[in-house]
Design a protein around this motif. Structure first.
Motif, PDB file in Angstrom:
ATOM      1  N   ILE A  25      -3.556  43.105  12.081  1.00 42.35           N
ATOM      2  CA  ILE A  25      -3.209  44.355  12.764  1.00 42.35           C
ATOM      3  C   ILE A  25      -3.711  45.598  12.031  1.00 42.35           C
ATOM      4  CG2 ILE A  25      -1.232  45.811  13.404  1.00 42.35           C
ATOM      5  CD1 ILE A  25       0.204  43.186  14.163  1.00 42.35           C
ATOM      6  N   ARG A  26      -3.570  45.599  10.709  1.00 39.86           N
ATOM      7  CA  ARG A  26      -3.972  46.793   9.964  1.00 39.86           C
ATOM      8  C   ARG A  26      -5.466  47.058  10.099  1.00 39.86           C
ATOM      9  NH1 ARG A  26      -2.477  47.219   3.688  1.00 39.86           N
ATOM     10  NH2 ARG A  26      -0.393  47.066   4.583  1.00 39.86           N
ATOM     11  N   ALA A  27      -6.274  45.996   9.997  1.00 36.19           N
ATOM     12  CA  ALA A  27      -7.725  46.166  10.077  1.00 36.19           C
ATOM     13  C   ALA A  27      -8.185  46.500  11.495  1.00 36.19           C
ATOM     14  CB  ALA A  27      -8.427  44.901   9.592  1.00 36.19           C
ATOM     15  N   LYS A  28      -7.572  45.846  12.497  1.00 29.47           N
ATOM     16  CA  LYS A  28      -8.021  46.025  13.878  1.00 29.47           C
ATOM     17  C   LYS A  28      -7.507  47.306  14.516  1.00 29.47           C
ATOM     18  CE  LYS A  28      -8.638  41.136  15.075  1.00 29.47           C
ATOM     19  NZ  LYS A  28      -8.137  40.022  15.921  1.00 29.47           N
ATOM     20  N   TYR A  29      -6.279  47.689  14.130  1.00 26.47           N
ATOM     21  CA  TYR A  29      -5.655  48.816  14.822  1.00 26.47           C
ATOM     22  C   TYR A  29      -5.314  50.005  13.917  1.00 26.47           C
ATOM     23  CZ  TYR A  29      -5.197  45.410  18.562  1.00 26.47           C
ATOM     24  OH  TYR A  29      -5.472  44.478  19.527  1.00 26.47           O
ATOM     25  N   GLY A  30      -5.407  49.809  12.605  1.00 27.83           N
ATOM     26  CA  GLY A  30      -5.117  50.910  11.692  1.00 27.83           C
ATOM     27  C   GLY A  30      -3.648  51.280  11.618  1.00 27.83           C
ATOM     28  N   ASP A  72      -0.678  57.828  16.859  1.00 28.82           N
ATOM     29  CA  ASP A  72      -0.255  57.552  18.234  1.00 28.82           C
ATOM     30  C   ASP A  72      -1.330  56.794  19.026  1.00 28.82           C
ATOM     31  OD1 ASP A  72       2.134  58.843  17.751  1.00 28.82           O
ATOM     32  OD2 ASP A  72       1.443  60.766  18.552  1.00 28.82           O
ATOM     33  N   THR A  73      -2.579  57.183  18.859  1.00 31.19           N
ATOM     34  CA  THR A  73      -3.657  56.526  19.610  1.00 31.19           C
ATOM     35  C   THR A  73      -3.787  55.061  19.216  1.00 31.19           C
ATOM     36  OG1 THR A  73      -5.226  57.362  17.948  1.00 31.19           O
ATOM     37  CG2 THR A  73      -5.003  58.627  19.996  1.00 31.19           C
ATOM     38  N   ASP A  74      -3.619  54.768  17.931  1.00 26.53           N
ATOM     39  CA  ASP A  74      -3.723  53.385  17.448  1.00 26.53           C
ATOM     40  C   ASP A  74      -2.530  52.547  17.915  1.00 26.53           C
ATOM     41  OD1 ASP A  74      -5.064  54.516  14.261  1.00 26.53           O
ATOM     42  OD2 ASP A  74      -6.099  53.935  16.106  1.00 26.53           O
ATOM     43  N   ILE A  75      -1.339  53.148  17.890  1.00 24.11           N
ATOM     44  CA  ILE A  75      -0.142  52.442  18.371  1.00 24.11           C
ATOM     45  C   ILE A  75      -0.284  52.126  19.852  1.00 24.11           C
ATOM     46  CG2 ILE A  75       2.340  52.660  18.804  1.00 24.11           C
ATOM     47  CD1 ILE A  75       2.513  54.334  16.234  1.00 24.11           C
ATOM     48  N   ASN A  76      -0.795  53.082  20.628  1.00 24.66           N
ATOM     49  CA  ASN A  76      -0.988  52.854  22.060  1.00 24.66           C
ATOM     50  C   ASN A  76      -1.992  51.733  22.326  1.00 24.66           C
ATOM     51  OD1 ASN A  76       0.805  54.864  22.779  1.00 24.66           O
ATOM     52  ND2 ASN A  76      -0.769  56.441  22.984  1.00 24.66           N
ATOM     53  N   ASP A  96       2.161  65.743  14.874  1.00 27.14           N
ATOM     54  CA  ASP A  96       1.531  65.832  16.187  1.00 27.14           C
ATOM     55  C   ASP A  96       0.781  64.561  16.557  1.00 27.14           C
ATOM     56  OD1 ASP A  96       0.648  69.366  15.930  1.00 27.14           O
ATOM     57  OD2 ASP A  96       2.494  68.363  16.574  1.00 27.14           O
ATOM     58  N   GLU A  97       0.378  63.779  15.550  1.00 27.88           N
ATOM     59  CA  GLU A  97      -0.476  62.622  15.830  1.00 27.88           C
ATOM     60  C   GLU A  97       0.062  61.305  15.308  1.00 27.88           C
ATOM     61  OE1 GLU A  97      -4.284  63.601  14.247  1.00 27.88           O
ATOM     62  OE2 GLU A  97      -4.684  65.172  15.722  1.00 27.88           O
ATOM     63  N   HIS A  98       1.132  61.316  14.532  1.00 27.92           N
ATOM     64  CA  HIS A  98       1.652  60.081  13.928  1.00 27.92           C
ATOM     65  C   HIS A  98       3.127  59.873  14.263  1.00 27.92           C
ATOM     66  CE1 HIS A  98      -2.010  60.804  11.590  1.00 27.92           C
ATOM     67  NE2 HIS A  98      -1.986  59.515  11.304  1.00 27.92           N
ATOM     68  N   SER A  99       3.498  58.590  14.409  1.00 27.09           N
ATOM     69  CA  SER A  99       4.861  58.263  14.819  1.00 27.09           C
ATOM     70  C   SER A  99       5.312  56.950  14.190  1.00 27.09           C
ATOM     71  CB  SER A  99       4.945  58.116  16.344  1.00 27.09           C
ATOM     72  OG  SER A  99       4.455  59.266  16.990  1.00 27.09           O
ATOM     73  N   ILE A 100       6.631  56.737  14.253  1.00 30.69           N
ATOM     74  CA  ILE A 100       7.224  55.435  13.979  1.00 30.69           C
ATOM     75  C   ILE A 100       7.795  54.941  15.307  1.00 30.69           C
ATOM     76  CG2 ILE A 100       9.052  54.170  12.780  1.00 30.69           C
ATOM     77  CD1 ILE A 100       8.875  56.166  10.526  1.00 30.69           C
ATOM     78  N   VAL A 101       7.454  53.707  15.671  1.00 29.16           N
ATOM     79  CA  VAL A 101       7.870  53.169  16.965  1.00 29.16           C
ATOM     80  C   VAL A 101       8.490  51.795  16.789  1.00 29.16           C
ATOM     81  CG1 VAL A 101       7.063  52.541  19.282  1.00 29.16           C
ATOM     82  CG2 VAL A 101       5.949  54.378  18.060  1.00 29.16           C
ATOM     83  N   GLU A 102       9.541  51.528  17.559  1.00 29.44           N
ATOM     84  CA  GLU A 102      10.120  50.188  17.641  1.00 29.44           C
ATOM     85  C   GLU A 102       9.621  49.540  18.923  1.00 29.44           C
ATOM     86  OE1 GLU A 102      14.426  50.716  15.322  1.00 29.44           O
ATOM     87  OE2 GLU A 102      14.357  50.207  17.452  1.00 29.44           O
ATOM     88  N   ILE A 103       8.931  48.403  18.779  1.00 27.65           N
ATOM     89  CA  ILE A 103       8.349  47.714  19.941  1.00 27.65           C
ATOM     90  C   ILE A 103       8.820  46.265  19.961  1.00 27.65           C
ATOM     91  CG2 ILE A 103       6.194  46.931  21.005  1.00 27.65           C
ATOM     92  CD1 ILE A 103       4.799  49.342  19.865  1.00 27.65           C
ATOM     93  N   ILE A 104       9.185  45.779  21.144  1.00 24.73           N
ATOM     94  CA  ILE A 104       9.591  44.374  21.287  1.00 24.73           C
ATOM     95  C   ILE A 104       8.342  43.505  21.358  1.00 24.73           C
ATOM     96  CG2 ILE A 104      10.858  42.710  22.689  1.00 24.73           C
ATOM     97  CD1 ILE A 104      12.433  45.028  23.866  1.00 24.73           C
ATOM     98  N   ALA A 105       8.297  42.459  20.527  1.00 22.16           N
ATOM     99  CA  ALA A 105       7.171  41.530  20.533  1.00 22.16           C
ATOM    100  C   ALA A 105       7.192  40.688  21.808  1.00 22.16           C
ATOM    101  CB  ALA A 105       7.232  40.625  19.302  1.00 22.16           C
ATOM    102  N   SER A 106       6.062  40.633  22.503  1.00 22.70           N
ATOM    103  CA  SER A 106       5.961  39.870  23.753  1.00 22.70           C
ATOM    104  C   SER A 106       5.385  38.486  23.475  1.00 22.70           C
ATOM    105  CB  SER A 106       5.066  40.608  24.739  1.00 22.70           C
ATOM    106  OG  SER A 106       3.705  40.479  24.335  1.00 22.70           O
ATOM    107  N   LYS A 107       5.173  37.730  24.551  1.00 17.59           N
ATOM    108  CA  LYS A 107       4.626  36.373  24.446  1.00 17.59           C
ATOM    109  C   LYS A 107       3.206  36.377  23.876  1.00 17.59           C
ATOM    110  CE  LYS A 107       3.087  36.582  29.262  1.00 17.59           C
ATOM    111  NZ  LYS A 107       3.287  36.042  30.628  1.00 17.59           N
TER     112      LYS A 107
END
Length: 220
Positions: free
Chosen positions: A168-173, A207-211, A145-156
Motif C-alpha cells: 500500500i505505501r509504495a502503490k498509494y503513498g 486525500d487524493t491518495d486515500i481516494n 487542506d490536503e491530508h487526512s486520517i480516515v477510518e475505512i472498513i476493509a472489504s472482500k
C-alpha cells in the motif's frame, strides 16, 4: 455508479458540503431560495437552481425522488426545514440528512423520519461529505487542506491479503497506522499482518491518495 446528491440550503454549512462533494467528483444539485447564493455555486455544483423546497410541485419538477441522497442544510428557518423533510419523505427520497438547529428541532426531525441528523457545531461539512459518499468510510479527520486520517472498513477485495502483499505505501503513498479488529487495536501493524474483511483500517495520507486506495481496493 456515481451517486447523485442534492443540497438544499447554500449557507456556510450547506455550501461546505456542496463544495466537498463536488471536489470528490459527485453529481450535485444545489438548491436555494436566494438567487445570489445559487449563482455563487453555479460553477461548483453540477446544477444550481433557485427554488422554494417547501413547495412539493417545485421538488417534483426537479426530479428530487431520483437522487440517492438529499442534504437539507436550510439556515434559521426551522419550519422550512421540517416541511421540506416531510415532503421528501412523502416523495420517497432514499436517504435524507438534515441540519438541526437545536435539540427540539432534532426531536421533530427524528419523529418525521429523517435518516441522519447533524449539528454543524459538532460535524464539519467535509466529514459528513466523506461519510455519505462511501459506505466504507466510518470517520474522517482533516489534518490540513490536503491530508487526512480516515477510518475505512476493509472489504472482500483485501480479505486475506497481508500489508506487504498489497504494498500500500509504495502503490498509494499512504500508511495504515492501526487496524481495529473487534475489541483489539493493532498499532503500527507489521508488514506480514493479514487483513480480514470487516477490519477497520486507520489510514493517514494525502486525500487524493486515500481516494485512489478506496476506489481501487475498498469499494464494493
Amino acid at each position: 455508479m456515481k451517486k447523485e446528491f442534492a443540497v438544499i440550503g447554500l449557507g456556510r454549512f450547506g455550501g461546505s458540503i456542496c463544495r466537498s462533494l463536488s471536489q470528490q467528483g459527485m453529481d450535485v444539485l444545489a438548491i436555494d431560495i436566494d438567487e445570489d447564493k445559487v449563482n455563487e455555486y453555479s460553477s461548483i455544483a453540477s446544477h444550481a437552481v433557485v427554488g422554494d423546497t417547501t413547495d412539493e410541485v417545485v421538488l417534483k419538477s426537479l426530479g428530487i425522488r431520483n437522487f440517492d441522497h438529499v442534504i437539507i442544510a436550510i439556515g434559521d428557518n426551522i419550519q422550512a426545514s421540517i416541511l421540506t423533510t416531510l415532503i421528501l419523505k412523502e416523495l420517497g427520497v432514499k436517504h435524507i440528512t438534515v441540519k438541526a438547529q437545536n435539540d427540539y428541532h432534532e426531536k421533530v426531525l427524528t419523529k418525521i423520519g429523517a435518516d441522519q441528523i447533524v449539528h454543524p457545531e459538532r460535524d464539519m461539512g467535509q466529514r459528513i461529505a466523506h461519510n455519505i459518499v462511501s459506505n466504507n468510510v466510518l470517520d474522517y479527520l482533516e489534518l490540513s487542506d490536503e491530508h487526512s486520517i480516515v477510518e475505512i472498513i476493509a472489504s472482500k477485495h483485501v480479505d486475506g491479503y497481508s500489508l506487504i502483499d498489497l504494498d500500500i505505501r509504495a502503490k498509494y503513498g499512504i500508511n495504515i497506522v492501526a487496524i481495529k479488529r473487534g475489541k483489539d487495536i493493532l498499532v503500527s501493524p507489521q508488514a506480514s499482518e493479514t487483513i480480514i474483511k470487516g477490519d477497520i483500517l486507520i489510514i493517514i495520507g494525502a486525500d487524493t491518495d486515500i481516494n485512489r486506495f478506496e476506489k481501487n481496493l475498498i469499494e464494493d
